[in-house]
Design a protein around this motif. Structure first.
Motif, PDB file in Angstrom:
ATOM      1  N   THR A   1     -26.571 -15.463  66.337  1.00 14.41           N
ATOM      2  CA  THR A   1     -27.474 -15.449  66.474  1.00 14.41           C
ATOM      3  C   THR A   1     -28.762 -14.581  68.153  1.00 14.41           C
ATOM      4  OG1 THR A   1     -27.899 -17.699  65.828  1.00 14.41           O
ATOM      5  CG2 THR A   1     -30.182 -16.966  66.838  1.00 14.41           C
ATOM      6  N   ALA A   2     -29.599 -13.426  67.219  1.00 13.67           N
ATOM      7  CA  ALA A   2     -30.204 -12.555  67.637  1.00 13.67           C
ATOM      8  C   ALA A   2     -31.494 -12.677  68.163  1.00 13.67           C
ATOM      9  CB  ALA A   2     -30.146 -11.366  67.437  1.00 13.67           C
ATOM     10  N   ILE A   3     -31.761 -12.893  69.902  1.00 11.75           N
ATOM     11  CA  ILE A   3     -32.972 -13.061  70.049  1.00 11.75           C
ATOM     12  C   ILE A   3     -33.639 -11.355  70.973  1.00 11.75           C
ATOM     13  CG2 ILE A   3     -34.361 -13.563  72.416  1.00 11.75           C
ATOM     14  CD1 ILE A   3     -32.785 -16.554  72.394  1.00 11.75           C
TER      15      ILE A   3
ATOM     16  N   ILE B   1     -38.961 -22.521  76.508  1.00  8.97           N
ATOM     17  CA  ILE B   1     -37.616 -22.167  76.636  1.00  8.97           C
ATOM     18  C   ILE B   1     -36.772 -23.032  75.581  1.00  8.97           C
ATOM     19  CG2 ILE B   1     -34.939 -22.174  77.899  1.00  8.97           C
ATOM     20  CD1 ILE B   1     -37.320 -19.368  78.119  1.00  8.97           C
ATOM     21  N   ASP B   2     -37.726 -24.678  75.385  1.00  4.01           N
ATOM     22  CA  ASP B   2     -37.306 -25.530  74.893  1.00  4.01           C
ATOM     23  C   ASP B   2     -37.355 -25.139  73.476  1.00  4.01           C
ATOM     24  OD1 ASP B   2     -36.181 -27.404  76.936  1.00  4.01           O
ATOM     25  OD2 ASP B   2     -37.652 -28.205  76.541  1.00  4.01           O
ATOM     26  N   GLU B   3     -38.786 -24.413  72.990  1.00  4.88           N
ATOM     27  CA  GLU B   3     -39.029 -24.370  71.988  1.00  4.88           C
ATOM     28  C   GLU B   3     -38.021 -23.670  71.518  1.00  4.88           C
ATOM     29  OE1 GLU B   3     -40.601 -25.287  74.266  1.00  4.88           O
ATOM     30  OE2 GLU B   3     -43.043 -26.286  73.812  1.00  4.88           O
ATOM     31  N   LEU B   4     -37.549 -22.068  72.246  1.00  7.54           N
ATOM     32  CA  LEU B   4     -37.054 -20.862  72.009  1.00  7.54           C
ATOM     33  C   LEU B   4     -35.596 -21.728  71.802  1.00  7.54           C
ATOM     34  CD1 LEU B   4     -35.994 -18.152  71.450  1.00  7.54           C
ATOM     35  CD2 LEU B   4     -35.263 -17.791  73.920  1.00  7.54           C
TER      36      LEU B   4
ATOM     37  N   VAL C   1     -33.475 -20.851  67.890  1.00  9.70           N
ATOM     38  CA  VAL C   1     -32.041 -20.615  67.910  1.00  9.70           C
ATOM     39  C   VAL C   1     -31.263 -21.634  67.095  1.00  9.70           C
ATOM     40  CG1 VAL C   1     -29.987 -19.914  68.885  1.00  9.70           C
ATOM     41  CG2 VAL C   1     -32.358 -19.382  69.839  1.00  9.70           C
ATOM     42  N   ASP C   2     -31.365 -22.742  67.682  1.00  8.44           N
ATOM     43  CA  ASP C   2     -30.776 -24.023  67.041  1.00  8.44           C
ATOM     44  C   ASP C   2     -31.470 -23.948  65.690  1.00  8.44           C
ATOM     45  OD1 ASP C   2     -29.482 -24.461  68.910  1.00  8.44           O
ATOM     46  OD2 ASP C   2     -30.691 -26.827  69.212  1.00  8.44           O
ATOM     47  N   ARG C   3     -32.368 -23.461  64.899  1.00  5.11           N
ATOM     48  CA  ARG C   3     -32.471 -23.289  63.778  1.00  5.11           C
ATOM     49  C   ARG C   3     -31.955 -22.404  62.741  1.00  5.11           C
ATOM     50  NH1 ARG C   3     -37.738 -26.589  65.670  1.00  5.11           N
ATOM     51  NH2 ARG C   3     -38.684 -24.046  66.010  1.00  5.11           N
ATOM     52  N   HIS C   4     -32.287 -21.308  63.311  1.00  4.44           N
ATOM     53  CA  HIS C   4     -31.951 -19.993  63.039  1.00  4.44           C
ATOM     54  C   HIS C   4     -29.491 -20.565  62.438  1.00  4.44           C
ATOM     55  CE1 HIS C   4     -29.270 -16.621  62.814  1.00  4.44           C
ATOM     56  NE2 HIS C   4     -29.888 -16.471  62.437  1.00  4.44           N
ATOM     57  N   ARG C   5     -29.558 -20.794  63.626  1.00  9.81           N
ATOM     58  CA  ARG C   5     -28.402 -21.405  63.327  1.00  9.81           C
ATOM     59  C   ARG C   5     -27.460 -22.361  62.462  1.00  9.81           C
ATOM     60  NH1 ARG C   5     -24.260 -23.832  68.287  1.00  9.81           N
ATOM     61  NH2 ARG C   5     -22.195 -23.205  67.869  1.00  9.81           N
ATOM     62  N   GLN C   6     -28.466 -23.497  61.990  1.00  6.19           N
ATOM     63  CA  GLN C   6     -28.096 -24.125  61.278  1.00  6.19           C
ATOM     64  C   GLN C   6     -28.426 -23.542  59.279  1.00  6.19           C
ATOM     65  OE1 GLN C   6     -30.938 -27.405  61.889  1.00  6.19           O
ATOM     66  NE2 GLN C   6     -29.487 -27.898  63.762  1.00  6.19           N
TER      67      GLN C   6
END
Lengths: 316, 316
Positions: free
Chosen positions: B163-165, B234-237, B241-246
């Motif tokens: 995942t790329a931020i 940061i929690d939202e971030l 990230v988790d949603r993208h990973r899923q």
């Protein structure tokens, strides 16, 4: 068989279309293009090659634009190589405020060439040196190489340039200040652009302090304030550049100047790495199976690269 | 003969000194190091590799710092590879506000490694992939790869990252906006940091517009506002990230995922180009005469590179 000498003669005569075609052929690795370059090379070395680099947002393009105008007033032929950071996927060069320079595009004595930076994914690997050689052989009096960004690009600038201008601007953040310490090492002349902004005095003080850290070779680095959008300070900048150029040639009267050796080595490295990089791309296309196996994790990158290196070093 | 298996076992057991020594050996091209990597590679692929990139001054290091803190609270082992733009001459990595991250340096479950970017003058060419593999094999749950700058570096990030931020910030100039359009293409999650600053709404709107231009694959790219210095957002971030990973793993259940192929190809290219680059450096040292002749202009770079390419491709 194309007549290499004829193409070379056209370029030497300043034929813009012939030069543009040659640059395209170099990009496309048309074999004859290199033969033309071998004929052109003895006619290079006359242009004054000026590098302009610095932080994104510092107004480098505006400074370059003002420099073009200055040299045109002196009736000099000006070539510009604008090295663009390109998208790794689309491979497209980003114009940004380069558009500002375009007002010179209709001037037959200004030749502007945008160049995408090399990226390993796209396999793009155009040579700044080649373009500088073509512009030089065409009879441009001044060749300005402008790069955006940090790191690799600055190295390219200093490689090609006789004098390197580093442009900065007041009020940048800490990280940018840190990066500046890196590019500061290659500066022959420092520009504080947008010097009408608050904080310009502090930026100049910071630069002076940084130069002191750099040591004795930095003593002669001049700091010039400009407001490039209005042309303010551009005359002073050109004078500082001229003084650097004079000191530089005076210092290198005897023997091979260190800078020429460094430039030669870097140019040679760039050429050779470019060619090998293309060989890697070719072999990767032929070894789709190897990439698949690596993606499936049935091999590892270390074993796979052994195989590929072997293929490249035994193919010629 | 060093016992490769013993070194590999120590690294797999999370031995920090063994890992640091291995990384150094990889840098120095100690031949056995690659043998150790071959043994380690089957034990990689478990870490979640997260890329963080963006404009200089956007506060990437602060975002990374906040992410480290977040993952440490979840008791995850975190590895960080900070790719630094290095001075082309001194070869030294620039710390900048990386210092902020150092508060985690005493945490035994955080391993931070700075890496200088490759530059052709210095011949520095360290492999990000190698370091990521070592950190992964050591048992880090999360490996964060942070890069500064534009162009080449972003490619490295996307190469290694699942995942790329991409981090940006309100109120940057035109040129930076243009660069952003380039790095936007590699973003899986977009962060507007320093979102308490004036202009944050406009930046978000600009990003939305840019994503629309990018087309359908960008529809799921989330934009998150953060003030990393206070931990806000940061929690939202992390959720984004988790949603993208899923989504990513769901999309790639069958066959070799396109991203894995792309990563494999880029890793392989990086390895091979690195090795060839070192071969070029070796040959340049052996061909001082060639560099001298080029500096004296008694040969041209095109003929000289023919000679050097021949030397490299026939030497093994």
């Amino acid at each position: 068989v194309p007549d290499f000498a004829k193409v070379a003669d056209a370029v030497k005569a300043g034929d813009v279309r012939a030069a543009a075609r040659l640059m395209r052929d170099l990009d496309d690795q048309v074999p004859g293009a290199v033969e033309v370059m071998k004929l052109l090379y003895p006619h290079t070395g006359r242009a004054f090659v000026l590098g302009v680099t610095g932080n994104p947002g510092a107004g480098k393009s505006t400074v370059v634009d003002a420099l073009i105008e200055h040299y045109r007033k002196l009736d000099k032929k000006v070539g510009v190589v604008a090295v663009d950071p390109s998208s790794p996927f689309s491979g497209g060069a980003i114009l940004g405020d380069r558009i500002r320079m375009q007002r010179h595009a209709t001037d037959p004595n200004v030749f502007i060439r945008s160049l995408a930076t090399r990226g390993h994914l796209g396999g793009l690997s155009r040579s700044t040196a080649e373009v500088v050689h073509v512009l030089d052989a065409m009879g441009h009096d001044v060749v300005i190489v402008e790069t955006v960004g940090v790191g690799q690009d600055e190295v390219d600038v200093v490689t090609q340039a006789e004098t390197a201008i580093v442009v900065t601007v007041p009020g940048l953040g800490d990280e940018i200040q840190a990066i500046k310490a890196g590019i500061l090492e290659i500066a022959d002349v420092l520009v504080v652009n947008k010097a009408d902004r608050e904080g310009a005095d502090r930026t100049v003080r910071d630069l002076v302090a940084m130069l002191e850290l750099r040591g004795h070779d930095a003593r002669e680095v001049e700091i010039v304030r400009t407001v490039a959008t209005t042309g303010k300070g551009i005359d002073e900048l050109v004078h500082a550049v001229d003084r650097h150029r004079q000191r530089n040639s005076a210092a290198h009267q005897s023997g091979i100047p260190e800078r020429a050796r460094r430039r030669a080595e870097a140019t040679l490295r760039e050429q050779v790495v470019d060619r090998l990089r293309r060989a890697v791309d070719d072999e990767l296309k032929k070894h789709v199976d190897l990439v698949d196996r690596l993606a499936e994790r049935t091999t590892d990158p270390y074993t796979a690269s052994d195989e590929l290196v072997r293929a490249i070093t035994t193919r010629s």
